[in-house]
Motif scaffolding. Structure first.
Motif, short mmCIF file in Angstrom:
data_model
loop_
_atom_site.label_atom_id
_atom_site.label_comp_id
_atom_site.label_asym_id
_atom_site.label_seq_id
_atom_site.Cartn_x
_atom_site.Cartn_y
_atom_site.Cartn_z
N PRO A 1 12.18 -14.98 109.89
CA PRO A 1 11.70 -15.62 108.67
C PRO A 1 12.71 -16.65 108.14
O PRO A 1 13.91 -16.49 108.31
CB PRO A 1 11.57 -14.45 107.68
CG PRO A 1 11.36 -13.26 108.56
CD PRO A 1 12.20 -13.52 109.78
N THR B 1 13.74 -18.97 104.63
CA THR B 1 13.59 -18.93 103.18
C THR B 1 14.09 -20.22 102.56
O THR B 1 15.16 -20.71 102.91
CB THR B 1 14.36 -17.73 102.59
OG1 THR B 1 13.82 -16.52 103.14
CG2 THR B 1 14.23 -17.68 101.07
N SER B 2 13.33 -20.74 101.63
CA SER B 2 13.75 -21.84 100.77
C SER B 2 14.07 -21.23 99.42
O SER B 2 13.21 -20.60 98.79
CB SER B 2 12.63 -22.87 100.62
OG SER B 2 12.93 -23.75 99.55
N TYR B 3 15.29 -21.40 98.97
CA TYR B 3 15.71 -20.83 97.69
C TYR B 3 15.52 -21.80 96.54
O TYR B 3 16.16 -21.68 95.50
CB TYR B 3 17.17 -20.36 97.78
CG TYR B 3 17.33 -19.20 98.72
CD1 TYR B 3 17.03 -17.91 98.30
CD2 TYR B 3 17.74 -19.38 100.03
CE1 TYR B 3 17.13 -16.83 99.17
CE2 TYR B 3 17.85 -18.31 100.89
CZ TYR B 3 17.55 -17.04 100.46
OH TYR B 3 17.65 -15.98 101.32
N PHE C 1 3.35 -16.59 104.23
CA PHE C 1 4.43 -16.85 103.29
C PHE C 1 4.33 -15.92 102.11
O PHE C 1 3.26 -15.38 101.80
CB PHE C 1 4.45 -18.32 102.83
CG PHE C 1 3.22 -18.73 102.04
CD1 PHE C 1 3.19 -18.59 100.66
CD2 PHE C 1 2.12 -19.24 102.68
CE1 PHE C 1 2.06 -18.96 99.93
CE2 PHE C 1 0.98 -19.63 101.97
CZ PHE C 1 0.96 -19.49 100.59
N SER D 1 6.50 -15.16 98.09
CA SER D 1 7.41 -15.76 97.13
C SER D 1 7.79 -14.75 96.06
O SER D 1 7.16 -13.71 95.91
CB SER D 1 6.76 -16.99 96.47
OG SER D 1 5.60 -16.59 95.74
N TRP E 1 12.06 -18.64 95.12
CA TRP E 1 12.24 -18.76 96.56
C TRP E 1 10.91 -18.54 97.25
O TRP E 1 10.01 -17.93 96.70
CB TRP E 1 13.33 -17.85 97.12
CG TRP E 1 13.16 -16.37 96.90
CD1 TRP E 1 13.79 -15.61 95.96
CD2 TRP E 1 12.31 -15.46 97.62
NE1 TRP E 1 13.39 -14.31 96.05
CE2 TRP E 1 12.49 -14.18 97.06
CE3 TRP E 1 11.43 -15.59 98.67
CZ2 TRP E 1 11.81 -13.05 97.54
CZ3 TRP E 1 10.75 -14.48 99.14
CH2 TRP E 1 10.96 -13.22 98.56
N THR F 1 9.50 -17.59 101.33
CA THR F 1 9.85 -17.20 102.69
C THR F 1 8.66 -17.41 103.59
O THR F 1 7.55 -17.00 103.26
CB THR F 1 10.30 -15.72 102.75
OG1 THR F 1 11.47 -15.55 101.96
CG2 THR F 1 10.60 -15.29 104.18
N SER G 1 7.22 -16.46 107.29
CA SER G 1 7.39 -15.53 108.41
C SER G 1 6.36 -15.84 109.48
O SER G 1 5.15 -15.77 109.21
CB SER G 1 7.21 -14.09 107.94
OG SER G 1 8.14 -13.76 106.93
N SER H 1 13.09 -27.33 102.97
CA SER H 1 13.30 -26.80 101.63
C SER H 1 13.23 -27.97 100.67
O SER H 1 13.90 -28.97 100.87
CB SER H 1 14.68 -26.13 101.56
OG SER H 1 14.92 -25.63 100.28
#
Length: 139
Positions: free
Chosen positions: A21, A23-25, A48, A50, A93, A95, A97, A114
């Protein structure tokens, strides 16, 4: 390129191994898929999720807290080009997957960026694309 979007670590993804996975924070994510004029494979499916600060298809901005995207049923077309912006309302965030990935390694790419906000639609780094003639279909 787009100043508000940065490709996440590990991206782009291609070939036959499902990646971990990503992740965009930042609370928003842009996903693009492009294929070249050579061999078509089965494509990809990814879901996805969040997290928000409050209580709990191509060209679309996805604002639900979770969902899935793909290049469509069956093998994708040559020169296919699709994108989705994943920007759940209030997310801190996001994510992505992958549950499957079957693309021509190094040529047909799923890139994940991101974004600093939901306006990341102007990111243009989509390696391998020569034409947007093919359309993506919801899976």
């Amino acid at each position: 390129s787009c100043a508000s979007a940065t490709e996440v670590g590990g991206s782009p993804f291609s070939g036959g191994s499902v990646p971990a996975p990503v992740t965009s924070y930042t609370g928003a994510m842009r996903v693009t898929f492009t294929s070249d004029g050579h061999n078509a494979f089965d494509g990809f499916v990814a879901s996805f999720g969040s997290t928000t600060t409050s209580c709990p298809s191509s060209g679309s901005t996805l604002t639900a807290a979770s969902g899935s995207i793909s290049d469509g049923p069956g093998s994708y077309d040559n020169y296919q080009s699709c994108y989705w912006i994943i920007a759940p309302s209030g997310a801190v965030w996001v994510t992505l997957s992958f549950s499957s990935l079957s693309t021509q390694s190094g040529r047909d790419l799923v890139r994940v960026y991101s974004c600093s906000d939901a306006s990341c639609a102007s990111a243009t780094e989509v390696g391998g694309a020569r034409s947007a003639a093919a359309r993506c279909r919801p899976r």
